[in-house]
Design an enzyme around this catalytic site. Structure first.
Site, PDB file in Angstrom:
ATOM      1  N   HIS A  16    -157.858  64.362  19.950  1.00  0.00           N
ATOM      2  CA  HIS A  16    -157.213  63.195  20.547  1.00  0.00           C
ATOM      3  C   HIS A  16    -157.553  63.023  22.021  1.00  0.00           C
ATOM      4  O   HIS A  16    -156.970  62.210  22.706  1.00  0.00           O
ATOM      5  CB  HIS A  16    -155.697  63.267  20.353  1.00  0.00           C
ATOM      6  CG  HIS A  16    -155.283  63.164  18.907  1.00  0.00           C
ATOM      7  ND1 HIS A  16    -153.967  63.177  18.502  1.00  0.00           N
ATOM      8  CD2 HIS A  16    -156.022  63.057  17.780  1.00  0.00           C
ATOM      9  CE1 HIS A  16    -153.918  63.076  17.176  1.00  0.00           C
ATOM     10  NE2 HIS A  16    -155.140  63.007  16.713  1.00  0.00           N
TER      11      HIS A  16
ATOM     12  N   ASP B 142    -155.724  67.651  17.383  1.00  0.00           N
ATOM     13  CA  ASP B 142    -154.844  66.948  18.329  1.00  0.00           C
ATOM     14  C   ASP B 142    -155.528  66.942  19.696  1.00  0.00           C
ATOM     15  O   ASP B 142    -156.749  66.994  19.748  1.00  0.00           O
ATOM     16  CB  ASP B 142    -153.457  67.625  18.347  1.00  0.00           C
ATOM     17  CG  ASP B 142    -152.352  66.637  18.680  1.00  0.00           C
ATOM     18  OD1 ASP B 142    -152.395  66.066  19.783  1.00  0.00           O
ATOM     19  OD2 ASP B 142    -151.441  66.433  17.857  1.00  0.00           O
TER      20      ASP B 142
END
Ligand SMILES: *[C@@H]1O[C@H](CO)[C@@H](O)[C@H](O)[C@H]1NC(C)=O
Ligand SMILES: *[C@@H]1O[C@H](CO)[C@@H](O)[C@H](O)[C@H]1NC(C)=O
Length: 382
Positions: A231, A208
């Site tokens: 991310h 993430d």
């Protein structure tokens, strides 16, 4: 290395400093015996000492089921010197959201250590689409002040790797934080309601965000980061509930993003909840094959179910993107998608040099006001 470590250890236990070795309290470096109680007993001695005190975790593998290192303590010069590896349970349990926690602590430095959250079994549960618990954050620093983490390794946490909550003056330097690129919600370092946090010289690759800023973050300094997989570095998601505090005065400098979904991102839900993001500097970044190198997304509404046709109440202003170069993995290298009810103001793009497949990339502006200077590749839409 062993000699150096031993030498450093000697420095730590000299003179006026009390030292408490977890092994003396019954911790077993066998990777199996739960050493939570001995760890906490050593902490409690150090925390209760009326002078500077050190907790020592020697080499070896220590299984610690869960530990809350809590203050307030009797001194504000605490150290933890960790040479070994600390292992979480290889299974997972519901209702447990934190593995190692520091709470109400002031004046602590943690040196070294590897913390293995062993998140595999929980990720497998999530991947199978069964009903699984959220999982634990490996390291949480909460309601604390003046805490340093130097040279820590955190790997494979079930959920966030590190969370800094309701705290001031927290420094993370030389951290290595890793989890597989497909592990769910394994943000590297998440900040929430905290001021004066710095993260420097660290390598973060997870499933993430490498670093995420929740609401109420101010005066943060992030520098010299390798990010990927993951991310990217994100402010948000913000604006998903009432009463959120804003995010302001955040500088993110000298980042290499490799194969990430985003580079620099600001993300807010398309809901009317008010908030703000202001005085942000994103600068000196190399993008290596990043899907969305520069992105403001104020229309976040996953599944379009809870917020159809709404616009974000979060006001974004004063955001500088300076010296961002490298490659975009998609044609749209710069995407400034701001709120129709709260247009972005004071966006500045300076020296942007991003290509897609060796060709000109594109930029898109929606409700975004500001200016461009220096190199503008893709051509600026501002
Ligand atoms: C902004 O944050 C930095 C730390 O990153 C701090 O030194 C500076 O004083 C802050 N500026 C303001 C206006 O608070
Ligand atoms: C959202 O807007 C679209 C296009 O204007 C419209 O077709 C749709 O019915 C709207 N949805 C809601 C829930 O208002």
């Amino acid at each position: 290395m062993a000699l150096m470590a031993a030498g450093t250890l000697l420095l730590f236990i000299n003179s006026a400093m009390a030292a408490y070795n977890v092994v003396d309290f019954g911790a077993k470096p066998d990777g199996r015996t739960d050493s939570a109680k001995p760890f906490l007993a050593a902490w409690s001695k150090a925390c209760g000492a009326n002078k500077p005190a050190t907790v020592v975790v020697p080499t070896g593998q220590f299984f610690v089921s869960q530990a809350l290192f809590q203050g307030p303590c009797n001194n504000n010069n605490l150290r933890m010197f960790v040479q070994g590896t600390v292992l979480a349970d290889s299974g997972y349990s519901s209702g447990v959201s934190q593995w190692i926690t520091f709470k109400y602590v002031q004046g602590l430095s943690v040196y070294g250590g590897a913390l293995d959250g062993r998140g595999n079994s929980l990720w497998a549960c999530k991947a199978a689409g069964r009903s699984c618990p959220t999982g634990s954050t490996a390291v949480t620093i909460s309601q604390s002040k003046n805490v340093l983490f130097s040279g820590v390794k955190i790997l494979n946490s079930e959920n966030f790797q590190m969370a800094i909550l309701f705290s001031q003056g927290i420094k993370v330097e030389g951290a290595t934080i890793t989890a597989p690129g497909d592990s769910p919600n394994t943000d590297g370092i998440h900040l929430h309601r905290s001021t004066g946090v710095s993260i420097t010289g660290s390598t973060i690759g997870t499933g993430d965000d490498c670093i995420s800023f929740g609401d109420g973050v101010a005066n943060a300094w992030i520098e010299n980061i390798n990010c990927g997989p993951g991310h990217g570095i994100s402010i948000g998601s913000l604006g998903n509930s009432a009463g959120e505090a804003g995010v302001q005065n955040v500088t993110v400098s000298s980042v290499v993003f490799t194969g990430t979904q985003n580079g620099f991102r600001i993300k807010t839900w398309a809901t009317p909840y008010v908030g703000f993001v202001r005085d942000i500097i994103f600068q000196h970044a190399t993008m290596n094959n990043v899907q969305n190198p520069i992105v403001i997304d104020q229309e976040y509404c996953p599944g379009d179910s809870s917020c159809p046709n709404q616009s974000s109440g979060v006001k974004i202003s004063g955001v500088i993107f300076n010296d961002v170069h490298g490659t975009s993995a998609t044609p749209l290298a710069v995407n400034l998608d701001c709120s129709s009810s709260n247009p972005c103001q004071g966006i500045q793009l300076t020296d942007i040099q991003l290509t897609y497949n060796g060709q000109l990339a594109q930029s898109l502006c929606k409700n975004a006001k500001g200016k461009s200077s220096g190199i503008a590749n893709p051509p600026s839409c501002l």
